[in-house]
Design a protein around this motif. Sequence first.
Motif, PDB file in Angstrom:
ATOM      1  N   LYS A 217       0.822  -1.204   0.000  1.00 56.55           N
ATOM      2  CA  LYS A 217       0.000   0.000   0.000  1.00 56.55           C
ATOM      3  C   LYS A 217       0.860   1.259   0.000  1.00 56.55           C
ATOM      4  CE  LYS A 217      -4.305   1.345  -0.081  1.00 56.55           C
ATOM      5  NZ  LYS A 217      -5.247   0.878  -1.122  1.00 56.55           N
ATOM      6  N   VAL A 218       2.016   1.190   0.639  1.00 50.74           N
ATOM      7  CA  VAL A 218       2.924   2.345   0.635  1.00 50.74           C
ATOM      8  C   VAL A 218       3.422   2.602  -0.782  1.00 50.74           C
ATOM      9  CG1 VAL A 218       5.139   3.227   1.473  1.00 50.74           C
ATOM     10  CG2 VAL A 218       3.601   2.013   3.030  1.00 50.74           C
ATOM     11  N   ARG A 219       3.753   1.542  -1.495  1.00 57.22           N
ATOM     12  CA  ARG A 219       4.202   1.706  -2.879  1.00 57.22           C
ATOM     13  C   ARG A 219       3.087   2.268  -3.752  1.00 57.22           C
ATOM     14  NH1 ARG A 219       9.112  -0.789  -3.373  1.00 57.22           N
ATOM     15  NH2 ARG A 219       9.652  -2.203  -1.660  1.00 57.22           N
ATOM     16  N   GLU A 220       1.865   1.841  -3.490  1.00 53.17           N
ATOM     17  CA  GLU A 220       0.715   2.371  -4.226  1.00 53.17           C
ATOM     18  C   GLU A 220       0.565   3.868  -3.973  1.00 53.17           C
ATOM     19  OE1 GLU A 220      -4.170   2.101  -4.089  1.00 53.17           O
ATOM     20  OE2 GLU A 220      -2.985   0.371  -3.389  1.00 53.17           O
ATOM     21  N   ALA A 221       0.652   4.270  -2.704  1.00 57.41           N
ATOM     22  CA  ALA A 221       0.522   5.686  -2.366  1.00 57.41           C
ATOM     23  C   ALA A 221       1.676   6.497  -2.955  1.00 57.41           C
ATOM     24  CB  ALA A 221       0.480   5.857  -0.848  1.00 57.41           C
ATOM     25  N   ASP A 222       2.870   5.943  -2.933  1.00 58.06           N
ATOM     26  CA  ASP A 222       4.046   6.613  -3.488  1.00 58.06           C
ATOM     27  C   ASP A 222       3.830   6.939  -4.962  1.00 58.06           C
ATOM     28  OD1 ASP A 222       6.934   7.389  -3.102  1.00 58.06           O
ATOM     29  OD2 ASP A 222       7.222   5.850  -4.636  1.00 58.06           O
ATOM     30  N   ALA A 223       3.280   5.979  -5.703  1.00 56.77           N
ATOM     31  CA  ALA A 223       3.015   6.192  -7.124  1.00 56.77           C
ATOM     32  C   ALA A 223       1.852   7.152  -7.343  1.00 56.77           C
ATOM     33  CB  ALA A 223       2.728   4.849  -7.795  1.00 56.77           C
ATOM     34  N   ALA A 224       0.850   7.070  -6.453  1.00 57.36           N
ATOM     35  CA  ALA A 224      -0.370   7.864  -6.634  1.00 57.36           C
ATOM     36  C   ALA A 224      -0.140   9.363  -6.451  1.00 57.36           C
ATOM     37  CB  ALA A 224      -1.451   7.379  -5.669  1.00 57.36           C
ATOM     38  N   VAL A 225       0.744   9.748  -5.554  1.00 59.81           N
ATOM     39  CA  VAL A 225       0.914  11.181  -5.248  1.00 59.81           C
ATOM     40  C   VAL A 225       2.224  11.740  -5.782  1.00 59.81           C
ATOM     41  CG1 VAL A 225      -0.504  10.937  -3.175  1.00 59.81           C
ATOM     42  CG2 VAL A 225       1.997  10.825  -2.974  1.00 59.81           C
ATOM     43  N   GLY A 226       2.957  10.947  -6.547  1.00 54.55           N
ATOM     44  CA  GLY A 226       4.199  11.447  -7.116  1.00 54.55           C
ATOM     45  C   GLY A 226       5.380  11.428  -6.178  1.00 54.55           C
ATOM     46  N   GLY A 227       5.308  10.586  -5.160  1.00 53.45           N
ATOM     47  CA  GLY A 227       6.435  10.433  -4.243  1.00 53.45           C
ATOM     48  C   GLY A 227       6.077  10.728  -2.802  1.00 53.45           C
ATOM     49  N   LEU A 228       6.640   9.946  -1.891  1.00 48.96           N
ATOM     50  CA  LEU A 228       6.407  10.102  -0.457  1.00 48.96           C
ATOM     51  C   LEU A 228       7.682  10.516   0.262  1.00 48.96           C
ATOM     52  CD1 LEU A 228       4.374   6.828   0.296  1.00 48.96           C
ATOM     53  CD2 LEU A 228       3.434   9.144   0.117  1.00 48.96           C
ATOM     54  N   ARG A 229       7.501  11.082   1.426  1.00 50.78           N
ATOM     55  CA  ARG A 229       8.595  11.297   2.379  1.00 50.78           C
ATOM     56  C   ARG A 229       8.243  10.530   3.649  1.00 50.78           C
ATOM     57  NH1 ARG A 229      12.605  14.778   3.175  1.00 50.78           N
ATOM     58  NH2 ARG A 229      11.916  16.072   1.422  1.00 50.78           N
ATOM     59  N   ALA A 230       9.145   9.649   4.099  1.00 51.85           N
ATOM     60  CA  ALA A 230       8.948   8.892   5.334  1.00 51.85           C
ATOM     61  C   ALA A 230       9.575   9.677   6.477  1.00 51.85           C
ATOM     62  CB  ALA A 230       9.590   7.520   5.215  1.00 51.85           C
ATOM     63  N   LEU A 231       8.737  10.135   7.402  1.00 46.14           N
ATOM     64  CA  LEU A 231       9.223  10.926   8.531  1.00 46.14           C
ATOM     65  C   LEU A 231       9.827  10.007   9.589  1.00 46.14           C
ATOM     66  CD1 LEU A 231       6.228  13.401   9.003  1.00 46.14           C
ATOM     67  CD2 LEU A 231       8.266  13.692   7.575  1.00 46.14           C
ATOM     68  N   GLY A 232      11.077  10.238   9.927  1.00 45.39           N
ATOM     69  CA  GLY A 232      11.711   9.489  11.005  1.00 45.39           C
ATOM     70  C   GLY A 232      11.368  10.106  12.348  1.00 45.39           C
ATOM     71  N   VAL A 233      11.884   9.502  13.416  1.00 44.07           N
ATOM     72  CA  VAL A 233      11.639  10.058  14.747  1.00 44.07           C
ATOM     73  C   VAL A 233      12.401  11.379  14.881  1.00 44.07           C
ATOM     74  CG1 VAL A 233      11.208   7.818  15.774  1.00 44.07           C
ATOM     75  CG2 VAL A 233      13.537   8.725  15.773  1.00 44.07           C
ATOM     76  N   ASP A 234      11.842  12.319  15.609  1.00 41.52           N
ATOM     77  CA  ASP A 234      12.463  13.632  15.759  1.00 41.52           C
ATOM     78  C   ASP A 234      13.646  13.616  16.715  1.00 41.52           C
ATOM     79  OD1 ASP A 234      10.497  14.485  14.073  1.00 41.52           O
ATOM     80  OD2 ASP A 234       9.825  16.165  15.320  1.00 41.52           O
ATOM     81  N   ASP A 235      13.693  12.632  17.591  1.00 37.76           N
ATOM     82  CA  ASP A 235      14.717  12.594  18.637  1.00 37.76           C
ATOM     83  C   ASP A 235      15.095  11.132  18.865  1.00 37.76           C
ATOM     84  OD1 ASP A 235      16.268  12.766  20.921  1.00 37.76           O
ATOM     85  OD2 ASP A 235      14.770  13.804  22.138  1.00 37.76           O
ATOM     86  N   THR A 236      16.369  10.813  18.796  1.00 37.51           N
ATOM     87  CA  THR A 236      16.815   9.427  18.973  1.00 37.51           C
ATOM     88  C   THR A 236      17.476   9.193  20.332  1.00 37.51           C
ATOM     89  OG1 THR A 236      18.939   9.932  17.900  1.00 37.51           O
ATOM     90  CG2 THR A 236      17.145   9.125  16.496  1.00 37.51           C
ATOM     91  N   SER A 237      17.250  10.099  21.267  1.00 41.58           N
ATOM     92  CA  SER A 237      17.862   9.961  22.589  1.00 41.58           C
ATOM     93  C   SER A 237      17.198   8.838  23.388  1.00 41.58           C
ATOM     94  CB  SER A 237      17.730  11.267  23.365  1.00 41.58           C
ATOM     95  OG  SER A 237      16.366  11.518  23.691  1.00 41.58           O
ATOM     96  N   ASP A 238      17.847   8.443  24.477  1.00 42.64           N
ATOM     97  CA  ASP A 238      17.266   7.426  25.365  1.00 42.64           C
ATOM     98  C   ASP A 238      15.941   7.917  25.947  1.00 42.64           C
ATOM     99  OD1 ASP A 238      19.415   5.792  24.896  1.00 42.64           O
ATOM    100  OD2 ASP A 238      20.454   6.270  26.767  1.00 42.64           O
ATOM    101  N   ALA A 239      15.853   9.213  26.212  1.00 43.97           N
ATOM    102  CA  ALA A 239      14.619   9.772  26.769  1.00 43.97           C
ATOM    103  C   ALA A 239      13.482   9.669  25.759  1.00 43.97           C
ATOM    104  CB  ALA A 239      14.840  11.220  27.180  1.00 43.97           C
ATOM    105  N   ALA A 240      13.791   9.909  24.478  1.00 42.34           N
ATOM    106  CA  ALA A 240      12.766   9.811  23.440  1.00 42.34           C
ATOM    107  C   ALA A 240      12.313   8.368  23.273  1.00 42.34           C
ATOM    108  CB  ALA A 240      13.297  10.353  22.126  1.00 42.34           C
ATOM    109  N   LEU A 241      13.258   7.429  23.341  1.00 44.46           N
ATOM    110  CA  LEU A 241      12.886   6.021  23.236  1.00 44.46           C
ATOM    111  C   LEU A 241      11.999   5.609  24.413  1.00 44.46           C
ATOM    112  CD1 LEU A 241      13.034   3.285  21.874  1.00 44.46           C
ATOM    113  CD2 LEU A 241      15.203   2.870  23.047  1.00 44.46           C
TER     114      LEU A 241
END
Length: 340
Positions: A217-241
């Motif tokens: 479904k992600v590949r379908e959406a990627d094709a449908a809207v002309g490309g996706l951006r996958a948002l990663g986590v904003d903070d990789t600290s131990d506190a964020a985890l």
Amino acid sequence: MDNLTLWDFKSLLRQTEDNLGGLLMKFLCTAAAFSVAALVGSTASAQNVGIATSNPGSLFHNIGTAVANAANANGLNTTIQPATSPNQFIPFVNDGGIEFGVANLQEVNYSITGEAWWNGNKNENIRVVGQLQPLVEAIFVRKDSDIMTVGDLRGKAMTDGYTAQNTILPQLSAFYATAGMTRDDVEQVSVASVVAGANAFMAGDTVGFIFAHGAGKVREADAAVGGLRALGVDDTSDAALAAARAHWPTAFFKELKAGAMPGVLEDDTYIAFPQVVFTHAGASDEAVYQMAKAMYEQGKVMGETFPPMRAFKPADMRGDIGISEFHPGAIRFYEEVGLK
């Protein structure tokens, strides 16, 4: 009805469609499962078994198909039976209506203890066959949007509700937590499932949706809207985890390299968690033994069926599964090959 807006009408129509679809899939899964169960023979080579999966387009449907192909390659006659989500088909497996299922470990553990959305309803017959590769998840937005981080979603329309897929809301909350946010910080657009959420995004009703990397479904959406951006986590600290784990206890952070999956435009870090193939306590020891053996021996088949499963490592099948228990048939196989 006089005050019903166009958006309200679209949302209501979409939820009604999804819920009716979920009921239909639930009925089909039940009927097929009992039909399959009635065919089980006395030896592994004669057995016909089923694997419950989520809907087509979902990650678990792709994974279930790959596992079924591996089992078939080893002589275990296996078919997949789709339903809307694991919280619908786990009870069928628990009751012996179908032999196997695929889900994430946290949901399996919650189903056993009756915690969270299980509301005290315990599925104490669930047993694990083996761990698969981790599920890696992202919030996806349009590549050409100005949304670059999870924090940029504040005040914007995002998929929410997930009325037929209870596992998703805490996962979504885990993502928001890494940005110091909650679900109340976005405009909530209610959908029934991740597939419905992707459809709402493609229809322009939301700016983003949550889904597992690698799903069709992600590949379908990627094709449908002309490309996706996958948002990663904003903070990789131990506190964020720790903040993420407050919502999803088995979560961990996993980095993906640019281009590894649709929407991964640069090296980034995402939330991941274990996933498993599971069965029920009354399942045939021989069938479970053969399923574990097939997964262990046919990793290449699974990777050819669904490329993200090339990350599957047979040596990790007997990893830590928390409060869950392995089925005796699986343990017998692991002891034979020396997996501790």
